[in-house]
Design a protein around this motif. Structure first.
Motif, short mmCIF file in Angstrom:
data_model
loop_
_atom_site.label_atom_id
_atom_site.label_comp_id
_atom_site.label_asym_id
_atom_site.label_seq_id
_atom_site.Cartn_x
_atom_site.Cartn_y
_atom_site.Cartn_z
N LEU A 95 0.82 -1.21 0.00
CA LEU A 95 0.00 0.00 0.00
C LEU A 95 0.86 1.27 0.00
N SER A 96 0.20 2.41 -0.16
CA SER A 96 0.88 3.71 -0.17
C SER A 96 1.61 4.02 1.13
N ASN A 97 1.24 3.37 2.24
CA ASN A 97 1.93 3.63 3.52
C ASN A 97 3.01 2.59 3.81
N GLY A 160 -3.17 4.59 -3.94
CA GLY A 160 -2.38 3.85 -2.95
C GLY A 160 -3.10 2.67 -2.34
N SER A 161 -4.38 2.45 -2.74
CA SER A 161 -5.10 1.24 -2.33
C SER A 161 -4.69 0.11 -3.27
N ILE A 162 -5.24 -1.07 -3.01
CA ILE A 162 -5.08 -2.13 -3.99
C ILE A 162 -6.45 -2.57 -4.48
N ILE A 163 -6.49 -2.93 -5.77
CA ILE A 163 -7.69 -3.54 -6.34
C ILE A 163 -7.50 -5.05 -6.31
N ILE A 164 -8.56 -5.77 -6.05
CA ILE A 164 -8.51 -7.24 -6.02
C ILE A 164 -9.47 -7.72 -7.10
N VAL A 165 -8.96 -8.57 -7.99
CA VAL A 165 -9.66 -8.88 -9.24
C VAL A 165 -9.89 -10.38 -9.37
N PRO A 546 -3.84 4.66 2.54
CA PRO A 546 -4.78 4.87 1.43
C PRO A 546 -6.21 5.04 1.93
N PRO A 547 -7.07 5.71 1.12
CA PRO A 547 -6.75 6.31 -0.17
C PRO A 547 -6.07 7.67 0.00
#
Ligand SMILES: *[C@@H]1O[C@H](CO)[C@@H](O)[C@H](O)[C@H]1NC(C)=O
Ligand SMILES: *[C@@H]1O[C@H](CO)[C@@H](O)[C@H](O)[C@H]1NC(C)=O
Ligand SMILES: *[C@@H]1O[C@H](CO)[C@@H](O)[C@H](O)[C@H]1NC(C)=O
Ligand SMILES: *[C@@H]1O[C@H](CO)[C@@H](O)[C@H](O)[C@H]1NC(C)=O
Ligand SMILES: *[C@@H]1O[C@H](CO)[C@@H](O)[C@H](O)[C@H]1NC(C)=O
Ligand SMILES: *[C@@H]1O[C@H](CO)[C@@H](O)[C@H](O)[C@H]1NC(C)=O
Length: 555
Positions: A95-97, A160-165, A546-547
């Motif tokens: 993540l962004s952090n 900075g989040s993640i997408i889960i697909v 995030p976000p």
């Protein structure tokens, strides 16, 4: 650590200055992974994490077999992580952090593990170089996905989040027969409601581990089966792009691989390269497929601009067919194509004639290099690349390290750890060392720990005297998360750089905004005349959880 290592590499200067041209790529066996390195991610300058399934791995923790390990890049030793849920066939990103998130998993066979299908496992930034006190945080009761997901993909996005697909709800033997045709996010968006995806629906049944790549405008390129879309996260729209040519399918269990080629200023024009996979029909029951079916040798490349899309995919050929290859971006902009097999498929013991338990056969032992800027037909070569002695087929992992070499591990086309059989479980960890490992290398002596977008910063460097510095490349990289022949979030953004007259300072311009490089940790490598330094670890953007807001200037 950077200092000690560059010191030791300069000691070899004398010996190698005379024979630099003779030194080449080299595979070196460095240790034993303790658990199968089915998923691999670099989490600090000295540590990688390996995740496996909860089974009978030799490394023990808390009185039972471990299924996760910290790999110490300095000592080449594995130490067990005490995980709660089964990480089998999961994905992940940072993540962004700076917190690494492992996503999804399986219903465990090992009673020590809990159901990992909704898994969200957090590894916070950990300063201890040995990893002694670094832990993975899990609380499955309160911290979990909305859907059960086995074989999902992830990517870090512009906020900075993640997408889960995608993925499937539970274990199925080969095709995706119990699909999760939706996207979700961590941290969640839309009140934790998953977003349905017609693309995932259309690309069944060979759409596991969709290849998802963040484009420099913040949209996502998604490839599954032989289909391709651009997904606009903000508008929630899917735009259909041309299919991969010639019926070649590139997602699990017909795994090819995909990478976003390096992005360069001033335009950061995105191009995707997709290689390997299979052109078999997806309509056949798996028992009618064979471990001896030839894999595809096709690479397909597309420029993701309106003109490039209108022009369509450009087709080229690998030196050999490959099912389950992986592509690693190198700091000089070349792409290493490694691992996989000449024939068959991914997954375990589901074709008509598995070899041992493997659906794939005839491992490919010699990597190739793809040179994006070379003319068509002259881009792929294995000249000077050695053959490995360890097969890396299903459930193997590979990553570029902060030291600049390639960590290669895993392979297990079996349901548990099985030794002494054809296509056995592999615990041997190797590095593949590039030619610059045996010459004096540039080093980054001082770098900022945080980079703002669209700003200038200085790198203090030392450059060996024998390098004329006729080419200077400064790469900002996400080293990605390796799982199932795909390297999620892998990225290379070149940065303009000017070397001072005394050759001690590089003045570098960071990427313009958080869409060109999704905000979060990155690695800066300096390559002078094709000789690459070790990386400096930097936080790119504001480093917040995030976000995060848009930063920098629009492209
Ligand atoms: C398989 O081999 C590994 C590495 O040599 C060893 O540690 C492990 O105990 C063996 N496992 C089984 C199930 O035979
Ligand atoms: C790890 O934790 C132990 C116990 O809290 C502490 O004594 C030790 O100093 C820590 N080690 C590092 C390297 O932080
Ligand atoms: C998933 O999202 C739906 C829609 O918001 C919600 O009703 C459901 O409770 C959520 N499930 C979980 C397990 O969070
Ligand atoms: C992609 O696969 C579908 C389903 O098998 C097929 O109908 C289509 O022709 C393929 N596209 C290309 C370009 O081969
Ligand atoms: C499928 O791929 C194989 C291996 O590259 C090739 O020999 C064959 O001609 C391809 N078949 C079709 C129908 O494109
Ligand atoms: C990063 O953000 C995630 C998601 O909000 C959070 O769970 C995690 O604790 C944060 N990490 C740090 C180091 O703040």
């Amino acid at each position: 650590m950077l200092l000690t290592r560059s010191l030791s590499s300069s000691l070899s200067l004398l010996a190698l200055a005379t024979s630099a041209a003779a030194a080449g790529w080299e595979f070196i066996e460095v240790g034993q992974s303790g658990v199968i390195a089915l998923e691999v991610i670099i989490v600090s300058p000295t540590l990688a994490i390996f995740f496996d399934r909860a089974t009978n791995d030799p490394l023990m923790v808390d009185g039972h077999a471990a299924w996760g390990a910290l790999w110490n890049l300095e000592t080449s030793k594995a130490s067990a992580l005490n995980l709660v849920t089964d990480t089998f066939c999961a994905s992940g990103a940072i993540l962004s952090n700076g917190t690494m998130v492992s996503v999804g998993g399986n219903v465990p066979a090992n009673p020590a593990a809990q159901d990992g299908r909704m898994g969200l496992r957090l590894f916070n930034p950990c300063a201890d170089p040995t990893g002694a006190n670094c832990t993975v945080f899990e609380d499955p009761a309160t911290l979990h996905l909305n859907q059960t997901r086995w074989y999902p993909s992830t990517a870090r996005i512009f906020d900075g989040s993640i997408i889960i697909v995608g993925g499937m709800h539970e274990e199925t033997p080969f095709y995706n027969t119990d699909p999760v045709n939706s996207f979700e996010f961590f941290p969640s968006k839309d009140n934790n409601t998953p977003r349905p995806s017609p693309f995932l629906e259309r690309s069944l049944p060979t759409n596991l581990f969709p290849r998802v790549l963040a484009l420099p405008d913040g949209t996502l390129l998604m490839i599954a089966n032989n289909q391709t879309i651009i997904y606009d996260i903000e508008k929630k729209t899917e735009t259909i792009l041309p299919d991969i040519p010639n019926g070649v399918r590139v997602t699990n269990p017909f795994d090819g691989t995909a990478a976003l080629l390096p992005l360069s200023p001033p335009l950061y024009t995105p191009e995707v390269l997709v290689c390997g996979g299979s052109n078999s029909t997806q309509l056949m029951p798996s028992t009618l497929l064979s471990s001896q079916d030839p894999a595809s040798d096709q690479c397909s490349r597309l420029t993701l601009t309106p003109e490039g899309i209108a022009k369509g995919w450009q087709v080229e050929r690998l030196l050999e067919p490959r099912i389950m290859p992986e592509m690693i971006l190198m700091p000089n902009g070349e792409v290493l194509i490694i691992n996989g097999a000449l024939t068959g498929y991914a997954a375990v013991a589901s074709v008509g004639d598995p070899i041992g338990n493997s659906n794939a056969d005839h491992p490919v032992f010699t990597p190739s290099i793809y040179t994006p800027n070379a003319p068509l037909g002259k881009r792929i070569s294995n000249a000077g690349l050695p053959a490995s002695t360890v097969e890396r087929i299903y459930h193997s992992g590979v990553t570029l390290t902060p030291q600049g070499n390639i960590l290669v591990a895993g392979s297990n086309p079996n349901n548990d750890v099985v030794n002494n059989t054809v296509h056995a479980s592999q615990f041997t960890v190797q590095t593949l060392n590039p030619p610059f490992f045996s010459v004096a290398r540039p080093s980054i002596v001082k770098a900022p720990t945080q980079l703002a977008f669209n700003s200038r910063f200085d790198l203090q460097v030392t450059i060996p005297n024998n390098l004329r510095a006729s080419t200077i490349q400064v790469a900002l990289m996400d080293l990605g998360f390796s799982s199932h022949a795909f390297h999620s979030s892998q990225r290379l953004v070149f940065m303009d750089a000017i070397l001072s007259f005394d050759r001690k300072t590089l003045t570098v311009t960071s990427p313009p905004n958080n869409r060109v490089f999704p905000p979060g940790p990155g690695w800066v490598f300096v390559t002078i005349d094709d000789v690459t330094s070790e990386a400096a670890h930097v936080m790119v953007g504001n480093g917040l959880s995030p976000p995060v807001r848009d930063q920098g200037i629009p492209l």
